[in-house]
Design a protein around this motif. Sequence first.
Motif, PDB file in Angstrom:
ATOM      1  N   ILE A  68      52.429  52.224  32.367  1.00  0.00           N
ATOM      2  CA  ILE A  68      52.706  50.825  32.945  1.00  0.00           C
ATOM      3  C   ILE A  68      51.446  50.333  33.746  1.00  0.00           C
ATOM      4  O   ILE A  68      50.662  51.072  34.373  1.00  0.00           O
ATOM      5  N   THR A  69      50.967  49.158  33.266  1.00  0.00           N
ATOM      6  CA  THR A  69      49.769  48.494  33.942  1.00  0.00           C
ATOM      7  C   THR A  69      50.265  47.096  34.696  1.00  0.00           C
ATOM      8  O   THR A  69      50.685  46.436  33.885  1.00  0.00           O
ATOM      9  N   ALA A  70      49.805  47.140  35.824  1.00  0.00           N
ATOM     10  CA  ALA A  70      49.699  45.807  36.568  1.00  0.00           C
ATOM     11  C   ALA A  70      48.621  45.243  36.872  1.00  0.00           C
ATOM     12  O   ALA A  70      48.273  44.677  38.142  1.00  0.00           O
ATOM     13  N   ALA A  71      47.441  46.149  36.288  1.00  0.00           N
ATOM     14  CA  ALA A  71      46.076  45.956  36.933  1.00  0.00           C
ATOM     15  C   ALA A  71      45.521  44.542  36.807  1.00  0.00           C
ATOM     16  O   ALA A  71      45.515  43.863  35.866  1.00  0.00           O
ATOM     17  N   ALA A  72      44.826  43.958  37.636  1.00  0.00           N
ATOM     18  CA  ALA A  72      44.338  42.742  37.558  1.00  0.00           C
ATOM     19  C   ALA A  72      42.808  42.680  38.484  1.00  0.00           C
ATOM     20  O   ALA A  72      42.750  43.452  39.326  1.00  0.00           O
ATOM     21  N   ARG A  73      42.010  41.816  38.004  1.00  0.00           N
ATOM     22  CA  ARG A  73      40.605  41.710  38.896  1.00  0.00           C
ATOM     23  C   ARG A  73      40.360  40.154  38.942  1.00  0.00           C
ATOM     24  O   ARG A  73      40.719  39.429  37.734  1.00  0.00           O
ATOM     25  N   LEU A  74      40.099  39.507  40.008  1.00  0.00           N
ATOM     26  CA  LEU A  74      39.915  38.290  40.200  1.00  0.00           C
ATOM     27  C   LEU A  74      38.459  38.038  40.462  1.00  0.00           C
ATOM     28  O   LEU A  74      37.842  36.871  40.639  1.00  0.00           O
ATOM     29  N   ASP A  75      37.550  39.123  40.547  1.00  0.00           N
ATOM     30  CA  ASP A  75      36.247  38.823  40.676  1.00  0.00           C
ATOM     31  C   ASP A  75      35.406  38.950  39.428  1.00  0.00           C
ATOM     32  O   ASP A  75      34.058  39.100  39.684  1.00  0.00           O
ATOM     33  N   VAL A  76      36.171  39.049  38.152  1.00  0.00           N
ATOM     34  CA  VAL A  76      35.261  39.028  37.015  1.00  0.00           C
ATOM     35  C   VAL A  76      36.200  38.001  36.051  1.00  0.00           C
ATOM     36  O   VAL A  76      37.590  37.814  36.497  1.00  0.00           O
ATOM     37  N   PRO A  77      35.565  37.491  34.986  1.00  0.00           N
ATOM     38  CA  PRO A  77      36.330  36.557  34.392  1.00  0.00           C
ATOM     39  C   PRO A  77      37.752  37.324  33.568  1.00  0.00           C
ATOM     40  O   PRO A  77      37.653  38.215  33.142  1.00  0.00           O
ATOM     41  N   ALA A  78      38.647  36.490  33.799  1.00  0.00           N
ATOM     42  CA  ALA A  78      39.851  37.208  33.196  1.00  0.00           C
ATOM     43  C   ALA A  78      40.016  37.784  31.743  1.00  0.00           C
ATOM     44  O   ALA A  78      40.486  38.686  31.413  1.00  0.00           O
ATOM     45  N   VAL A  79      39.414  36.778  30.703  1.00  0.00           N
ATOM     46  CA  VAL A  79      39.215  37.258  29.504  1.00  0.00           C
ATOM     47  C   VAL A  79      38.392  38.636  29.473  1.00  0.00           C
ATOM     48  O   VAL A  79      38.803  39.497  28.679  1.00  0.00           O
TER      49      VAL A  79
END
Length: 211
Positions: A68-79
């Motif tokens: 399962i992945t809920a990983a996110a990063r807000l410090d790099v472009p989302a695409v």
Amino acid sequence: MGKIVVFGAGGRAGRRVVEEAAARGHAVTAVTRTPDSRFADRRITVVGGDVTDPASVAAAATGHDAAITAAARLDVPAVEFYTAATRALVAGLTEVGVSRLVLVGIGSALEVEPGHRMLDDPAFPADHRAFALGHVAQLDVLADASIDWVVLAPPPVFLDESAARTGRYRTGGQTLLVPSPGSFSYADLAVALVDEAESPRHHRTMVAVGP
């Protein structure tokens, strides 16, 4: 019980997924960028890992039944982040024989009417659109993957961090659920995600989920 690896385990959604899976008796590997001792349950193993690196994904996922992945990063472009992470997940999981991948999507990528997604509305905030398009790019990567995957897209509202787990939720197709929910809890999103990892009901598609 089985073994589930959770990427993005340090976030609000990921943390609840780890707790939900462990409470059901699963052995859980919680993958975070900076491992710590935030989980006290003996069934939870916390490891450091990079969800954008296929080798790191493979190392964390070896011997597991589902991911399962809920990983996110807000410090790099989302695409950039979501395409890199999805490619790495597909490659790493395939290498070690983990055939089921459950991903957290975003409600604004769902349709409000046939052929018209919420994010397509000219009034939709530009910064939110950029983040939503990262999730759309993730779907493009998954379309060519041989792994069995599903994206669960919660409603486009702020998920409730404090609401208690009810264990109830609805799923739909690729359109917004109606009536539109006023809120949805991270705890119940975690229930839906772990359900799909345990007993897959949807395959190779994005599915709306909500209360």
